[in-house]
Motif scaffolding. Structure first.
Motif, PDB file in Angstrom:
ATOM      1  N   ALA A 142     -17.072  24.292 -61.929  1.00  0.00           N
ATOM      2  CA  ALA A 142     -18.206  25.205 -62.088  1.00  0.00           C
ATOM      3  C   ALA A 142     -19.229  24.965 -60.980  1.00  0.00           C
ATOM      4  O   ALA A 142     -19.806  25.909 -60.428  1.00  0.00           O
ATOM      5  N   PHE A 185      -8.973  23.617 -55.251  1.00  0.00           N
ATOM      6  CA  PHE A 185      -9.465  22.407 -55.908  1.00  0.00           C
ATOM      7  C   PHE A 185      -8.821  22.236 -57.276  1.00  0.00           C
ATOM      8  O   PHE A 185      -8.743  23.194 -58.038  1.00  0.00           O
ATOM      9  N   SER A 238      -7.357  33.693 -51.495  1.00  0.00           N
ATOM     10  CA  SER A 238      -8.673  33.266 -51.986  1.00  0.00           C
ATOM     11  C   SER A 238      -9.377  32.369 -50.974  1.00  0.00           C
ATOM     12  O   SER A 238      -8.728  31.611 -50.262  1.00  0.00           O
ATOM     13  N   ASP A 239     -10.687  32.504 -50.928  1.00  0.00           N
ATOM     14  CA  ASP A 239     -11.472  31.594 -50.098  1.00  0.00           C
ATOM     15  C   ASP A 239     -11.631  30.260 -50.812  1.00  0.00           C
ATOM     16  O   ASP A 239     -11.619  29.212 -50.195  1.00  0.00           O
ATOM     17  N   VAL A 240     -11.790  30.350 -52.127  1.00  0.00           N
ATOM     18  CA  VAL A 240     -11.849  29.141 -52.939  1.00  0.00           C
ATOM     19  C   VAL A 240     -10.913  29.321 -54.133  1.00  0.00           C
ATOM     20  O   VAL A 240     -10.971  30.337 -54.826  1.00  0.00           O
ATOM     21  N   GLY A 241     -10.042  28.360 -54.332  1.00  0.00           N
ATOM     22  CA  GLY A 241      -9.146  28.413 -55.480  1.00  0.00           C
ATOM     23  C   GLY A 241      -9.433  27.241 -56.400  1.00  0.00           C
ATOM     24  O   GLY A 241      -9.678  26.126 -55.949  1.00  0.00           O
ATOM     25  N   ILE A 242      -9.460  27.514 -57.707  1.00  0.00           N
ATOM     26  CA  ILE A 242      -9.681  26.450 -58.681  1.00  0.00           C
ATOM     27  C   ILE A 242      -8.463  26.389 -59.595  1.00  0.00           C
ATOM     28  O   ILE A 242      -8.137  27.379 -60.260  1.00  0.00           O
ATOM     29  N   VAL A 243      -7.811  25.241 -59.616  1.00  0.00           N
ATOM     30  CA  VAL A 243      -6.690  25.078 -60.532  1.00  0.00           C
ATOM     31  C   VAL A 243      -7.256  24.565 -61.851  1.00  0.00           C
ATOM     32  O   VAL A 243      -7.891  23.508 -61.885  1.00  0.00           O
ATOM     33  N   PHE A 269      -4.044  32.389 -54.998  1.00  0.00           N
ATOM     34  CA  PHE A 269      -4.679  31.369 -54.151  1.00  0.00           C
ATOM     35  C   PHE A 269      -4.461  31.643 -52.668  1.00  0.00           C
ATOM     36  O   PHE A 269      -5.251  31.225 -51.831  1.00  0.00           O
ATOM     37  N   GLU A 270      -3.378  32.375 -52.363  1.00  0.00           N
ATOM     38  CA  GLU A 270      -3.088  32.663 -50.960  1.00  0.00           C
ATOM     39  C   GLU A 270      -4.082  33.635 -50.347  1.00  0.00           C
ATOM     40  O   GLU A 270      -4.180  33.742 -49.130  1.00  0.00           O
ATOM     41  N   VAL A 306     -13.521  35.763 -52.047  1.00  0.00           N
ATOM     42  CA  VAL A 306     -12.624  35.745 -53.204  1.00  0.00           C
ATOM     43  C   VAL A 306     -12.563  34.323 -53.761  1.00  0.00           C
ATOM     44  O   VAL A 306     -12.213  33.373 -53.050  1.00  0.00           O
ATOM     45  N   ILE A 307     -12.947  34.190 -55.025  1.00  0.00           N
ATOM     46  CA  ILE A 307     -12.823  32.909 -55.717  1.00  0.00           C
ATOM     47  C   ILE A 307     -11.876  33.143 -56.884  1.00  0.00           C
ATOM     48  O   ILE A 307     -12.011  34.136 -57.605  1.00  0.00           O
ATOM     49  N   ILE A 314     -13.528  26.641 -67.732  1.00  0.00           N
ATOM     50  CA  ILE A 314     -14.365  26.682 -66.526  1.00  0.00           C
ATOM     51  C   ILE A 314     -15.467  27.744 -66.611  1.00  0.00           C
ATOM     52  O   ILE A 314     -16.603  27.496 -66.227  1.00  0.00           O
ATOM     53  N   LEU A 332     -14.313  37.518 -58.287  1.00  0.00           N
ATOM     54  CA  LEU A 332     -13.972  36.299 -59.011  1.00  0.00           C
ATOM     55  C   LEU A 332     -12.781  36.595 -59.917  1.00  0.00           C
ATOM     56  O   LEU A 332     -12.906  37.301 -60.918  1.00  0.00           O
ATOM     57  N   ILE A 352      -9.552  31.463 -60.234  1.00  0.00           N
ATOM     58  CA  ILE A 352      -9.286  30.377 -61.172  1.00  0.00           C
ATOM     59  C   ILE A 352      -7.942  30.661 -61.813  1.00  0.00           C
ATOM     60  O   ILE A 352      -7.729  31.749 -62.364  1.00  0.00           O
ATOM     61  N   LEU A 410     -19.374  27.360 -66.011  1.00  0.00           N
ATOM     62  CA  LEU A 410     -20.025  28.097 -64.925  1.00  0.00           C
ATOM     63  C   LEU A 410     -21.251  28.842 -65.444  1.00  0.00           C
ATOM     64  O   LEU A 410     -22.309  28.865 -64.807  1.00  0.00           O
ATOM     65  N   LYS A 470      -9.588  26.825 -49.542  1.00  0.00           N
ATOM     66  CA  LYS A 470      -9.351  25.526 -50.163  1.00  0.00           C
ATOM     67  C   LYS A 470      -9.036  25.685 -51.640  1.00  0.00           C
ATOM     68  O   LYS A 470      -9.615  26.536 -52.309  1.00  0.00           O
TER      69      LYS A 470
END
Lengths: 261, 329
Positions: free
Chosen positions: A248, A240, B308-313, B305-306, B293-294, B319, B273, B296, B323, A238
């Motif tokens: 965070a 975000f 990543s398990d979590v992507g943050i724009v 992002f392709e 994989v996270i 950030i 990360l 940012i 965090l 996903k």
């Protein structure tokens, strides 16, 4: 002093992209370049020539188009450029490639052979040491500095992950060099003109080297490619697009969920 | 060469300490030997290294071949090539595995040439083809864009170098029984065909990002060297290490030994990360097997992002401090 530099023409792999829909490699429009480690090898040889009056020969094995890379070598200042090209060489693995190159090296009998550590298309780092083995030459790999003591002796810096060795090696010998050894010079405009004008790249086929075709190419290669594929695209998770504070929190929650906190 | 069904692992030691990759190879070596109905053998080369042989046995080698000679005090490719070739000729293994280190990638090519057999570099996966019993050696090529499976059907042994950090370490078991066999490689002073003037071990703290379970990895998007401070702080809180992309290494923000990717190291931590890393294929090939994989990144289209398990724009520099605050609560 006679120095041979082995060069390979390679596709600029940093420009290769994967088609995200089909999962195949997009090779169109990717330009061919002199392999970066080899370019540094050329520069190292030319620096020796600048100071010590050496003859520098660029040597490559490849298809006829590799002639382009050798013209660039001429434009940088090498004295001779030789392309080993024959249909019988096609499909060679590192064992056969090193065998073919070593034969040419033997015919030229240099004092020093310089190879780039590895090529960016194959990344094997095998051809250099294997040429040395075919010719029973002393070799040093992963070299990041070369100092000439005399025509018969060099002192080189050999890199490891956790340090280095300073090594004295007698000629004739073979070195594989790292890109970090130097910053390669540009081609000279006047030389570019000459390099392209004249038919300067010497073409050697198997009639010059004299191998039994059975030991060459795919047939002579101990290793074969069974299959090749692009790695499947990992399904994305996903994404975000939220303010920093919330972002965070999302990350922290994910860490807890995975027992990293 | 008439070969048996055994697998031989070259165990690399530096200054008397066994390299991690060699232990990893003992793990995959045993798996392959089992599939071939053969045994796992190991070989160690050096000076005054016999005491290491027990350790190798505890990690699963049934026979440990030791070439111990003052001539082998420093690595010289001729003396080591002669020694390893001798052990291969004595043991006649089906498969020989060598770590793809700055030493192994110099030693293995010469040995394979001397034996006139094939060698596959930098493998990331090894298996046995159950039909032919051939070793299937899979490796990245074209800067990680392509994977190729290589075989060596008609020459023996089948040799491969294996990337550090890819194979799983076996468990150490001091109750294992094994045999230690000394091999005389008939070395002479003439085998020292180069002169080692000096061996320098870099004094700086050795960072092994391959061994870290948490990696906070910085990319160009961090923006400046000063911003690395937050990255280190975050790594500290999560008891992880700091790594980075090639761009960050090239700009001198972190050392080369922290670089992840095709020309750096392969890592697979529990958490990766990625902070301001765009995700070029050369980078991704070195971290895509990470458990979580996270990432940012400011660019919603970033390739990272392709994978990543979590992507943050968003802005990584806003950030990360948030965090850190969140984690310090």
């Amino acid at each position: 002093m006679k120095i041979i530099v082995c060069v390979k023409q390679v596709p600029d792999t940093s420009e290769v992209r994967i088609d995200q829909k089909t999962g195949t490699m997009i090779r169109e429009g990717v330009k061919s370049i002199i392999n970066p480690d080899d370019l540094s090898g050329l520069e190292a040889a030319l620096r020796i020539k600048d100071k010590n009056n050496a003859e520098v020969i660029a040597l490559s094995m490849g298809p006829k188009q590799a002639d382009n890379a050798l013209r660039e070598c001429l434009a940088m200042g090498v004295d001779r450029a030789i392309l080993l090209s024959d249909r019988a060489f096609a499909g060679a693995d590192t064992w056969v490639t090193s065998l073919v190159l070593s034969k040419a090296v033997e015919l030229l009998s240099p004092d020093l052979v310089i190879c780039g550590r590895q090529a960016i298309d194959g990344d094997t780092a095998q051809v250099g040491p294997q040429i040395a083995e075919h010719l029973n030459l002393p070799s040093v790999a992963y070299v990041s500095d070369i100092k000439l003591e005399s025509n018969e002796s060099l002192v080189v810096k050999r890199m490891f992950e956790d340090g280095y060795q300073s090594i004295r090696v007698k000629t004739p010998c073979l070195l594989t060099v790292l890109k970090e050894i130097n910053e390669a010079r540009y081609m000279r405009v006047s030389r570019i003109y000459n390099a392209y004008k004249a038919d300067l790249v010497e073409l050697w086929d198997n009639s010059t080297l004299g191998f039994d075709p059975l030991v060459l190419g795919l047939k002579g290669s101990p290793t074969k490619v069974k299959k090749s594929y692009t790695k499947g695209v990992k399904t994305a998770g996903k994404v975000f697009d939220v303010p920093p504070k919330e972002a965070a929190r999302i990350i922290a929650d994910k860490l807890k969920e995975n027992y990293i906190l | 060469m008439k070969n048996n069904k055994n697998v031989l692992v070259y165990v690399e030691q530096r200054h008397g300490a066994i390299e991690n990759v060699s232990i990893e190879l003992l793990g995959i070596g045993k798996t392959l030997a089992d599939k071939l109905n053969g045994d796992l053998y190991a070989c160690i080369i050096g000076n005054d290294i016999e005491n290491q042989s027990n350790e190798i046995g505890y990690f699963g080698a049934k026979k440990v071949y030791v070439v111990d000679n003052p001539i082998l005090e420093n690595y010289i490719n001729e003396s080591y090539t002669k020694s390893l070739t001798k052990v291969i000729n004595v043991t006649k293994p089906e498969v020989v595995l060598v770590g793809a280190t700055a030493l192994g990638r110099d030693l293995a090519p010469r040995v394979s040439s001397r034996l006139h057999t094939g060698l596959t570099a930098d493998c990331t996966s090894l298996d046995i083809d159950l039909e032919t019993n051939n070793l299937l050696m899979t490796r990245p090529a074209f800067g990680g864009n392509l994977m190729a499976t290589i075989v060596c059907p008609d020459h023996r042994p089948q040799m491969s170098t294996v990337r550090p950090g890819v194979m799983i370490k076996p468990t150490r078991d001091t109750s294992k029984t094994f045999e230690v066999i000394k091999v005389d490689a008939s070395l002479t002073k003439a085998d020292m065909n180069v002169e080692i003037l000096e061996t320098v071990k870099e004094a700086k703290k050795l960072i092994k990002i391959e061994d870290a379970t948490v990696l906070i990895s910085a990319g160009r998007g961090i923006g400046s060297k000063e911003k690395m401070e937050d990255i280190y702080k975050l790594a500290d809180i999560l008891t992880g290490e700091v790594s980075g992309s090639r761009a960050v290494v090239d700009m001198g923000w972190i050392d080369k030994d922290r670089q992840v990717g095709q020309t750096g190291k392969t890592v697979r931590p529990d958490l990766y990360l990625a902070c301001g890393i765009s995700g070029a294929i050369q980078h991704v090939s070195g971290m895509e097997d990470s458990n979580l994989v996270i990432s940012i990144n400011r660019n919603p289209q970033a390739a990272i992002f392709e994978v990543s398990d979590v992507g943050i724009v968003g802005d990584v520099n806003k950030i990360i401090p948030e965090l850190i605050k969140e984690l310090q609560k």
